[in-house]
Design a protein around this motif. Structure first.
Motif, PDB file in Angstrom:
ATOM      1  N   LYS A 175      -1.939  -8.261  -5.052  1.00  0.00           N
ATOM      2  CA  LYS A 175      -1.116  -7.056  -4.955  1.00  0.00           C
ATOM      3  C   LYS A 175      -0.067  -7.286  -3.878  1.00  0.00           C
ATOM      4  O   LYS A 175      -0.395  -7.472  -2.707  1.00  0.00           O
ATOM      5  CB  LYS A 175      -1.987  -5.851  -4.619  1.00  0.00           C
ATOM      6  CG  LYS A 175      -3.039  -5.548  -5.687  1.00  0.00           C
ATOM      7  CD  LYS A 175      -3.973  -4.417  -5.257  1.00  0.00           C
ATOM      8  CE  LYS A 175      -5.029  -4.165  -6.324  1.00  0.00           C
ATOM      9  NZ  LYS A 175      -5.970  -3.085  -5.911  1.00  0.00           N
TER      10      LYS A 175
ATOM     11  N   ASP B 261       0.804  -1.221   0.000  1.00  0.00           N
ATOM     12  CA  ASP B 261       0.000   0.000   0.000  1.00  0.00           C
ATOM     13  C   ASP B 261       0.837   1.270   0.000  1.00  0.00           C
ATOM     14  O   ASP B 261       0.309   2.367   0.210  1.00  0.00           O
ATOM     15  CB  ASP B 261      -0.957   0.009   1.193  1.00  0.00           C
ATOM     16  CG  ASP B 261      -0.221  -0.023   2.534  1.00  0.00           C
ATOM     17  OD1 ASP B 261       1.038  -0.081   2.540  1.00  0.00           O
ATOM     18  OD2 ASP B 261      -0.900   0.011   3.575  1.00  0.00           O
ATOM     19  N   SER B 262       2.140   1.157  -0.252  1.00  0.00           N
ATOM     20  CA  SER B 262       3.035   2.312  -0.160  1.00  0.00           C
ATOM     21  C   SER B 262       3.077   3.094  -1.472  1.00  0.00           C
ATOM     22  O   SER B 262       3.494   2.573  -2.509  1.00  0.00           O
ATOM     23  CB  SER B 262       4.443   1.860   0.213  1.00  0.00           C
ATOM     24  OG  SER B 262       5.365   2.929   0.105  1.00  0.00           O
TER      25      SER B 262
ATOM     26  N   ARG C  75      -0.517  -1.902  -6.659  1.00  0.00           N
ATOM     27  CA  ARG C  75      -1.264  -1.743  -7.909  1.00  0.00           C
ATOM     28  C   ARG C  75      -0.371  -1.956  -9.128  1.00  0.00           C
ATOM     29  O   ARG C  75      -0.846  -2.341 -10.196  1.00  0.00           O
ATOM     30  CB  ARG C  75      -1.895  -0.345  -7.968  1.00  0.00           C
ATOM     31  CG  ARG C  75      -3.077  -0.157  -7.021  1.00  0.00           C
ATOM     32  CD  ARG C  75      -3.646   1.244  -7.170  1.00  0.00           C
ATOM     33  NE  ARG C  75      -4.175   1.472  -8.516  1.00  0.00           N
ATOM     34  CZ  ARG C  75      -4.462   2.685  -9.009  1.00  0.00           C
ATOM     35  NH1 ARG C  75      -4.249   3.768  -8.277  1.00  0.00           N
ATOM     36  NH2 ARG C  75      -4.948   2.809 -10.237  1.00  0.00           N
TER      37      ARG C  75
ATOM     38  N   SER D  55      -0.202   3.147  -5.150  1.00  0.00           N
ATOM     39  CA  SER D  55       0.323   2.131  -4.230  1.00  0.00           C
ATOM     40  C   SER D  55       1.212   1.181  -5.027  1.00  0.00           C
ATOM     41  O   SER D  55       0.979   0.936  -6.214  1.00  0.00           O
ATOM     42  CB  SER D  55      -0.801   1.348  -3.550  1.00  0.00           C
ATOM     43  OG  SER D  55      -1.478   0.517  -4.470  1.00  0.00           O
TER      44      SER D  55
END
Length: 960
Positions: free
Chosen positions: A870, A710-711, A841, A838
């Motif tokens: 992901k 999620d970064s 993705r 992110s």
């Protein structure tokens, strides 16, 4: 709907990296499968076909050939634990159970290893079969079985085959697997009986994908069309045997005795006798003088095509030639095209192969006994290349000697990685150089050798083709057993007729060819080693087993319940003539270029109870080159992962800390980017005018360099890194190394500087995205790390593009351009709003069925394939979810499994597989482990009878 609780199905993946020709081979088959799926024949027939192949996991089945009853206990994930009273019954049951879950996979594998893919899939596989027949894996496996393997190993292989055939007996093909129902509509293929040689052959496929530096050998030679020796040396920097004053090798203690021709560890070896060397370990004295800086030796060795610079003689194919090296390069391009088209067995066609394994002794663990972790990095496949299971004798005795659990390959008896009641072991690829390419001077029906023409050894092979006519080919080998690979490529034949070489080389005549020398083409005893390791009770037994582990050469990590830890490098590793590092192709017409012998087992590095209390292997150099008189390879991984694992261990041990099983798990999922730590401080200092680029730059402020899914910062940094590589290096490499379809206006070939203001020519890349360069691995980390201290290097040059400014030998200008390009690349990929960005993705994993799921209508891919997931992690991170920076951000290789073995209480060990136990697409166990794997979680791993009973969901009785 395909059962899948961990990810969506049917999401269209990016470019697979497979050749277009392979993609087309199964169009008819997948269309038929669509019909089977219900379009034409109705839902009932579809469901009945699917259910027909599901394994029976409860009740009882009678198997002819068993001497007593066998229990098969499966847990909630379908993982089997087998209990028998004799070795033969145990391995017969293993064959039966693996066939229940994975026979289609096994069948495809044996057709791959034997060069018979065309029998299943038709004429599109003929080229692959021709190449595989030329290598002759099945022939070598048969020789091993007939002449090398021990009687007990043969007995186990026979029992295993009987178990597989007991499963096949009386079944129509569609009852075995859904895929056969499709095959049956386009040809009359029926699965044949399994043989012991089918099992042995798989070891050759594994060895092929883990073969070492052959790709680097090709790439270095290809680079000479555009780069000079110094530029190539820049791109293959010297291996850092020490980092910040600390050793960057696996073996850090012990020494080599020239007098005894043996390596001796310095740790405690009480109760451990010295293993004896192999009787044919000769020629190591000839290896003196081959030492040197590993990376530099590999780079300057490109003089094999452009002119030797180290004063060596008789080792290169074109020493002293002019800059026109099109002949050799053309040969290598043709060879690469053939290699790239081969289906990968366990890895990405030899590229990107890596793994992590480390062990910590009991003085530094919470349990007081060792902990051992392992996660091999291989291609993502569906089903996973690994199969989890336990093999238990009800009472260990002379009649029944096994109580072992772990990971094996479907199609092969025994356990490859795991633990028994006394010891545990893990593996990573050593990278030892066991292949060499030879440029051969062809003359009539023979080849030149020391001024005389020798006849080739020939054999005729017949390739049967589903739905078509059989094809006959002739395989030619040199008298010392090297297959002529160029016979399998029309392009190689043409180029060989026109090859340019130096004046000292023999005249062209009928042209030149390329032959392969590879240790796996000689019969060995690795199958014996697998069984010996499975029943080993201590360090002595383990080393005796390792002595038989010929190919592929692996880093073997060891721990036992007595508290000992160790490491052993095994393998049949050649020695070469002085001055020949094995880093570039050599001239086959000179006898001075022959391998001079083998490194004896006693000479190979090992450690036992080192003073530091832990051992880390992650494809870094095995030992400092100056400490041994031989060269293992010039192409190590550069130690990024091993340094990070060592750092994590040291951090946990500070102040007397202890390491737990869960600490080991968390280390396996560490996703820190080491190259980000190098680049980000400089990136943040660059003055950026564009406010939207500056907005992206601000993501890096305060970032801790972790690559979580999620970064947004990880997404932006990796895009910057990809563009740095493209601008500084990728656009300056020859077309043979760049991504297929990427067309550039570039300097004419043989320009000797990275950028030259000459008239440009248009060239288009030729490599598949997951194979192209620069791939962004830790070699490129080292390249850029060194260049950061040279801000005016020629490499920091790139032309302007539209309104975007270029850079002229200016590091910060090129980095600024990369930041701009990355911002707008991600805008196109993820949208303008950086709050939606992110890493996950971009960095997605698709699991694809190994045959019918690789192409065809979207419906078929929906049925057989799974994903995307992901993922966090990244290239050269400990959590090595690899991606190729030249080709894109998609995941191309992964930790194919993870395990942590607790030697104090094996029932508290943990494990996970990439997919699931089953190869049946509609089974609940097709991908039931993938969701947990993606989150870095591990499953409980039962070993004792009591723990297995408590975890059992289904019990099947196999009766005589």
């Amino acid at each position: 709907m395909p059962p899948n609780t961990t990810a969506s199905t049917g999401d269209k993946p990016g470019k697979s990296g497979r050749k277009k020709g392979r993609k087309a081979r199964l169009i008819v088959l997948v269309l038929v499968l669509a019909l089977i799926g219900g379009i034409a024949f109705g839902a009932y027939w579809s469901i009945s076909t699917v259910r027909a192949s599901f394994p029976q996991t409860t009740g009882s089945i009678t198997l002819d050939g068993l001497s007593g009853p066998v229990d098969v206990k499966r847990d909630g994930h379908g993982i089997p634990q087998i209990y028998a009273s004799s070795d033969e019954d145990l391995f017969m049951a293993q064959g039966f159970v693996q066939a229940q879950d994975r026979f289609y996979e096994m069948d495809v594998r044996r057709h791959l290893t034997s060069g018979r893919l065309s029998e299943m899939f038709g004429a599109d596989q003929i080229d692959n079969d021709e190449f595989l027949r030329t290598l002759g894996w099945e022939r070598v496996a048969k020789e091993e079985y007939d002449k090398k393997l021990s009687p007990s190993t043969k007995k186990y292989l026979q029992a295993y085959a009987e178990g597989v055939n007991a499963y096949l007996a009386g079944k129509d093909a569609e009852e075995i697997s859904l895929e056969y129902a499709a095959l049956g509509f386009v040809n009359d293929y029926e699965p044949a009986e399994w043989t012991p040689v089918d099992s042995v052959s798989w070891l050759k496929a594994m060895a092929w994908d883990l073969r070492g530096n052959m790709q680097d050998e090709i790439d270095r030679a290809l680079m000479t069309s555009r780069l000079g020796p110094q530029q190539i040396e820049d791109l293959y920097p010297a291996y850092p045997y020490k980092v910040d004053g600390e050793p960057n090798t696996i073996v850090q203690e012990g020494e080599y005795s020239a007098l005894n021709k043996a390596f001796r560890a310095s740790g405690s070896e009480e109760g451990s006798s010295d293993a004896t060397g192999t009787s044919d370990a000769t020629g190591t004295s000839d290896a003196t003088g081959t030492s040197g800086t590993a990376g530099t030796g590999g780079a300057t060795g490109t003089a094999g095509a452009t002119g030797a610079t180290d004063g060596s003689s008789g080792t290169s194919a074109g020493s002293g030639t002019s800059s026109d090296t099109s002949g050799l390069q053309g040969q290598l391009v043709g060879l690469y095209d053939v290699l790239d088209d081969l289906p990968a067995a366990v890895g990405v066609n030899g590229n990107g192969i890596g793994s992590n394994s480390w062990v910590v002794d009991g003085d530094h663990t919470i349990t007081g006994k060792p902990l051992l972790a392992n996660d091999p990095h291989l291609s993502a496949s569906l089903p996973s290349v690994w199969y989890q299971m336990g093999l238990h004798c009800r009472a260990v005795s002379a009649k029944c000697r096994y109580d072992v659990t772990g990971y094996t390959f479907a199609g092969m008896p025994g356990v490859v990685i795991g633990h028994n009641q006394d010891i545990a072991w893990g593996m990573t690829n050593s990278g030892a150089d066991v292949t060499d390419l030879y440029l051969e001077k062809l003359s009539g029906e023979g080849y030149l050798y020391d001024g005389k023409v020798r006849p080739f050894t020939t054999r005729e092979e017949t390739i049967e083709v589903a739905g078509g006519d059989a094809k006959k080919i002739v395989v030619r080998e040199t008298q010392d057993g090297m297959p002529l690979l160029s016979d399998r490529s029309k392009e190689l034949v043409k180029v060989g007729q026109k090859a340019t070489v130096d004046n000292a080389a023999p005249d062209r005549g009928d042209g030149y060819g390329i032959a392969l020398k590879w240790t796996a083409l000689e019969a060995g005893t690795t199958m014996d080693a697998v069984f010996a390791m499975n029943r080993a009770k201590d360090w002595d037994d383990f080393r005796d087993a390792a002595k038989q582990f010929d190919v592929p050469s692996q880093n073997l990590v060891y721990a036992d319940t007595a508290g000992n830890i160790g490491y052993q490098l095994p393998g049949r590793i050649p020695t070469r003539a002085k001055g020949d590092t094995g880093s570039v192709p050599v001239a086959g017409w000179e006898s001075g270029n022959k391998w001079t012998g083998w490194i004896g087992f006693d000479e190979l590095p090992y450690e036992y109870n080192p003073d530091r209390g832990y051992i880390v292997t992650a494809n870094q150099a095995v030992i400092d080159q100056d400490k041994v008189p031989y060269t293992l390879t010039t192409d190590w991984g550069y130690g990024t992962r091993s340094q990070r694992i060592t750092e994590l261990i040291k951090n946990k041990l500070k102040g007397g800390g202890k390491i737990s099983t869960d600490d080991m798990r968390q280390m396996q999922t560490d996703n820190s980017s080491e190259i980000a730590q190098v680049l980000v401080p400089t990136l943040l200092k660059i003055d950026v005018d564009d406010p939207e680029v500056r907005e992206a730059q601000d993501l890096l402020q305060g970032w801790n360099f972790t690559q979580d899914a999620d970064s947004a910062a990880a997404a932006y940094f990796n895009a910057v890194w990809r563009n740095v590589l493209k601008l500084a290096f990728g656009n300056k490499l020859p077309k043979e190394l760049r991504v297929e379809g990427q067309c550039l206006l570039v300097d004419p070939a043989n320009s000797t500087s990275p950028v030259d203001n000459t008239q440009k020519v248009r060239e288009c890349g030729r490599r598949e995205p997951d194979q192209a360069q620069p791939d962004g691995g830790d070699r490129w980390f080292q390249v850029v790390r060194k260049l950061m201290d040279k801000p005016d290097s020629d490499w920091w040059t790139t032309p302007e593009s539209g309104t975007r400014e270029g850079a002229d030998r200016n590091r910060d200008d090129l980095l600024k351009r990369a930041m701009i390009d990355a911002r707008w690349e991600l805008t196109a990929e993820l949208g303008k709003d950086i709050d939606t960005w992110s890493w996950g993705r971009l960095h997605r994993l698709f699991l694809k069925n190994q045959t019918l799921g690789t192409s065809g209508p979207g419906f078929i891919q929906y049925v057989l394939n799974r994903g995307p997931w992901k993922l966090g992690g990244g290239e050269a991170a400990v959590d090595a979810t690899g991606w190729n920076a030249a080709g894109g951000y998609g995941v191309v290789w992964v930790p194919s499994m993870r395990m942590v073995v607790n030697l104090a209480d094996p029932d508290k060990s943990k494990w996970i597989n990439l997919t699931g136990a089953s190869g049946h697409a509609f089974s609940a166990h097709y991908t039931d482990q993938t969701g947990k794997w993606a989150k870095g979680e591990l499953l409980d791993w039962a070993f004792s009878k009591k723990a297995v009973e408590e975890s059992t969901s289904d019990t099947l009785l196999l009766k005589p």
